[in-house]
Design an enzyme around this catalytic site. Sequence first.
Site: not given
Length: 249
Positions: A52, A108, A125
């Site tokens: 990510c 994250h 996201d």
Amino acid sequence: MADGDGLLEIQGRKRATQTASVSLPAPVPSPSMVPGASSLDIFSFTHTPNYCEENVYLLCKKLCEVGAADPMGADLFVVFISNEEKMVPLWHQKASIRNDGLVLWDYHVICIQSRRGKVFDLVWDLDSSLPFPSPINVYFSEAIQPMYSPNLVNSRLFRVVHAPLFLRCFASDRSHMKDDLGNWLALPPKYEPITSEDGTKNNLDKYIHMLAANVSANIQDLVHGVFSNEYGVLVGETMMEWFFSQIHQ
């Protein structure tokens, strides 16, 4: 880490605790288009599962290139979400097997676009099932969801880094994605590892490492620091929306 009838999944660098299914809340409306985003959807962006931080790095670059953000990324902020225990619950995550999308990540990374003069800021996201992008108030109520007790060990911390600094300074050699024998925990992106402008090969740990004791409650220090500190500032979850409202001042 998991509940008695839960499932503990290892997904590369991310540990995910997923428990019994519950009903999804009503869908939320998509925000109005942002300038330059008419041809953009989530499939326009590079996405490698379990990477990510690199996905957001490339997302920021693309938003700048296509005119959906300031050309230098001045309106973009990269946000690492973690805590001392490296166990942070997030909802509406595509990696979840639950109806509510709950996953317990070790960390994250998302992008928040600060929109001066607009009704809402936007959260980008790539791993979320929420509208892409989502208004910040929607994302925080649905994906972050306020913790029910301040004593929970899973209270989240947010490292907010101004995108221009992040794009110059971030580096990862992906060593965190290998086991003790050198085997990949998740297949890496096909492009070369990201190196910082000064030649640094890896500083990912400096973004991920978070201590509650380092969180400042002084909003002026936070706003000043996010524009000057290479590794951004640490913000507690109860201050995040307030913090971004103050960036506009």
